[in-house]
Write a protein that holds these residues in place. Structure first.
Motif, mmCIF file in Angstrom:
data_model
loop_
_atom_site.group_PDB
_atom_site.id
_atom_site.type_symbol
_atom_site.label_atom_id
_atom_site.label_comp_id
_atom_site.label_asym_id
_atom_site.label_seq_id
_atom_site.Cartn_x
_atom_site.Cartn_y
_atom_site.Cartn_z
ATOM 1 N N THR A 165 8.928 0.820 -7.288
ATOM 2 C CA THR A 165 8.431 -0.148 -8.268
ATOM 3 C C THR A 165 8.858 -1.569 -7.905
ATOM 4 O OG1 THR A 165 8.481 1.491 -10.037
ATOM 5 C CG2 THR A 165 8.486 -0.809 -10.707
ATOM 6 N N HIS B 48 7.067 -2.868 -4.882
ATOM 7 C CA HIS B 48 5.661 -3.103 -5.202
ATOM 8 C C HIS B 48 5.481 -4.372 -6.044
ATOM 9 C CE1 HIS B 48 1.541 -1.545 -5.565
ATOM 10 N NE2 HIS B 48 1.553 -1.941 -6.822
ATOM 11 N N MET B 49 6.328 -4.525 -7.038
ATOM 12 C CA MET B 49 6.119 -5.636 -7.983
ATOM 13 C C MET B 49 6.563 -6.976 -7.405
ATOM 14 S SD MET B 49 8.886 -4.856 -10.928
ATOM 15 C CE MET B 49 10.384 -5.819 -11.150
ATOM 16 N N VAL C 245 14.092 9.322 -10.301
ATOM 17 C CA VAL C 245 14.130 8.068 -11.065
ATOM 18 C C VAL C 245 14.483 6.903 -10.130
ATOM 19 C CG1 VAL C 245 15.459 6.776 -12.804
ATOM 20 C CG2 VAL C 245 14.619 9.072 -13.330
ATOM 21 N N LEU D 188 7.434 9.612 -14.084
ATOM 22 C CA LEU D 188 8.152 8.783 -15.052
ATOM 23 C C LEU D 188 7.572 8.941 -16.458
ATOM 24 C CD1 LEU D 188 10.421 6.618 -15.273
ATOM 25 C CD2 LEU D 188 8.604 4.921 -15.153
ATOM 26 N N ALA E 139 4.963 7.430 -10.772
ATOM 27 C CA ALA E 139 4.659 6.868 -12.094
ATOM 28 C C ALA E 139 4.293 7.987 -13.068
ATOM 29 C CB ALA E 139 3.538 5.839 -12.001
ATOM 30 N N ARG F 280 0.825 -1.223 0.000
ATOM 31 C CA ARG F 280 0.000 0.000 0.000
ATOM 32 C C ARG F 280 0.847 1.257 0.000
ATOM 33 N NH1 ARG F 280 -2.393 -4.733 -0.152
ATOM 34 N NH2 ARG F 280 -4.644 -4.507 -0.449
ATOM 35 N N SER G 151 19.040 -0.906 -13.034
ATOM 36 C CA SER G 151 18.487 0.423 -13.321
ATOM 37 C C SER G 151 19.151 1.492 -12.462
ATOM 38 C CB SER G 151 16.977 0.436 -13.070
ATOM 39 O OG SER G 151 16.342 -0.534 -13.855
ATOM 40 N N MET H 93 3.910 -9.980 -7.551
ATOM 41 C CA MET H 93 4.205 -11.247 -8.218
ATOM 42 C C MET H 93 4.173 -12.396 -7.226
ATOM 43 S SD MET H 93 4.678 -12.843 -10.971
ATOM 44 C CE MET H 93 5.033 -11.694 -12.292
ATOM 45 N N PHE I 105 14.795 -11.585 -10.107
ATOM 46 C CA PHE I 105 14.410 -10.659 -11.181
ATOM 47 C C PHE I 105 14.300 -9.228 -10.632
ATOM 48 C CE2 PHE I 105 11.302 -8.346 -13.745
ATOM 49 C CZ PHE I 105 11.744 -8.586 -15.034
ATOM 50 N N CYS I 106 13.608 -9.091 -9.503
ATOM 51 C CA CYS I 106 13.395 -7.754 -8.939
ATOM 52 C C CYS I 106 14.717 -7.102 -8.534
ATOM 53 C CB CYS I 106 12.454 -7.824 -7.736
ATOM 54 S SG CYS I 106 10.781 -8.284 -8.210
ATOM 55 N N ILE J 280 1.931 6.688 -7.159
ATOM 56 C CA ILE J 280 0.963 7.537 -7.884
ATOM 57 C C ILE J 280 1.687 8.746 -8.476
ATOM 58 C CG2 ILE J 280 -1.140 8.932 -7.740
ATOM 59 C CD1 ILE J 280 -2.134 6.979 -5.570
ATOM 60 N N ALA K 293 2.405 1.713 -3.325
ATOM 61 C CA ALA K 293 1.361 2.115 -4.277
ATOM 62 C C ALA K 293 1.110 3.613 -4.185
ATOM 63 C CB ALA K 293 0.065 1.350 -3.999
ATOM 64 N N ILE L 175 12.278 3.618 -9.127
ATOM 65 C CA ILE L 175 12.747 2.235 -9.270
ATOM 66 C C ILE L 175 12.569 1.470 -7.956
ATOM 67 C CG2 ILE L 175 14.777 0.773 -9.680
ATOM 68 C CD1 ILE L 175 15.802 3.208 -11.444
ATOM 69 N N VAL M 141 16.693 -6.202 -11.870
ATOM 70 C CA VAL M 141 16.138 -5.016 -12.541
ATOM 71 C C VAL M 141 16.421 -3.760 -11.710
ATOM 72 C CG1 VAL M 141 13.977 -3.854 -13.161
ATOM 73 C CG2 VAL M 141 14.361 -6.203 -13.873
#
Lengths: 120, 134
Positions: free
Chosen positions: A69, A72-73, A62, A34, A31, A21, A109, A77, A101-102, A28, A24, A66, A105
């Motif tokens: 993100t 969050h992801m 930036v 970006l 994103a 949360r 980045s 997932m 992966f997270c 807002i 997220a 990252i 990335v």
């Protein structure tokens, strides 16, 4: 569900809910920032792109984007894996792949963003 | 034998049993866009890495991103991000017991779907204007 009877799993689930949360909420504005940044740089030459991304404020935003993100992801997932990937081996494999992966990335980045900023 | 017995057991209702509702559709699309954006972070990483690497790498990235397939994927990414954003705001509202009545929940769900799509179109119109294409 094996671990959910223990206090540790309950705590980590609450923590994941909370981070999901908060990230997220942070995403807002981030994103939208970006999208605006990519929009401003779409189709521009290399020097312009480097100039914008080399600005410390842009760079920090930036990197924040990252970080939020990736946090969050990873949780998102994880939820998907818990719903669809069954069988203990596949389950653990999918969750491990998700973390890798997270991290990959995120680190890739952030490394690139810092390289543009500092120029090492 | 275990299999035949399993097949005879009643199954819990799944997707195809339910009447369509916008909240259900948006829930599914939220997850799909989330997974898509997960993969899409590779694009963001590739973009940043190409700028960090130098003019040649950036030119390669731009030529791929500028191809019709690249543009299609980037439009999909833009829509997925904006849709997930507006759709996600609903969940934050519901977490705080806002718009929880059935009609309100339906309304903000349709609203998020429309806003996400319209916002994606606006972003691309602005992008084409900035490039002098439109």
């Amino acid at each position: 569900m094996a671990g959910s009877a223990s206090k540790g799993a309950v705590k980590s689930a609450t923590r994941a809910f909370s981070i999901q949360r908060k990230s997220a909420l942070a995403l807002i504005p981030l994103a939208l920032f970006l999208i605006a940044l990519i929009l401003a740089l779409s189709g521009t030459d290399y020097e312009t792109a480097r100039h914008y991304l080399g600005n410390p404020i842009v760079s920090i935003l930036v990197i924040l984007t990252i970080l939020a993100t990736v946090a969050h992801m990873r949780i998102g997932m994880n939820e998907v894996i818990e719903d669809y990937v069954h069988g203990s081996f596949l389950h653990v494999l999918a969750k491990t792949a998700n973390i890798l992966f997270c991290v990959a990335v995120g680190l890739g980045s952030i490394y690139a963003a810092l390289k543009i900023l500092i120029g090492f | 034998m275990a299999e035949t017995r399993q097949a005879a057991r009643p199954l819990s209702p799944h997707l195809q049993i339910y009447r369509f509702t916008i909240t259900m559709a948006m829930s599914i699309i939220h997850r799909i866009t989330g997974v898509g954006l997960y993969a899409g972070t590779l694009l963001l990483a590739a973009w940043l890495v190409s700028v960090a690497m130098g003019p040649d790498a950036y030119a390669s990235f731009q030529s791929i991103a500028g191809s019709w397939l690249g543009q299609l994927i980037l439009f999909g990414f833009t829509w997925a991000l904006l849709h997930h954003l507006f759709s996600g705001i609903r969940y934050l509202m519901w977490d705080n017991i806002r718009a929880f009545e059935l009609r309100q929940a339906d309304f903000i769900s349709w609203g998020a779907a429309v806003l996400g799509f319209v916002a994606a179109i606006i972003v691309w119109v602005v992008a084409f204007k900035l490039r002098g294409v439109l």
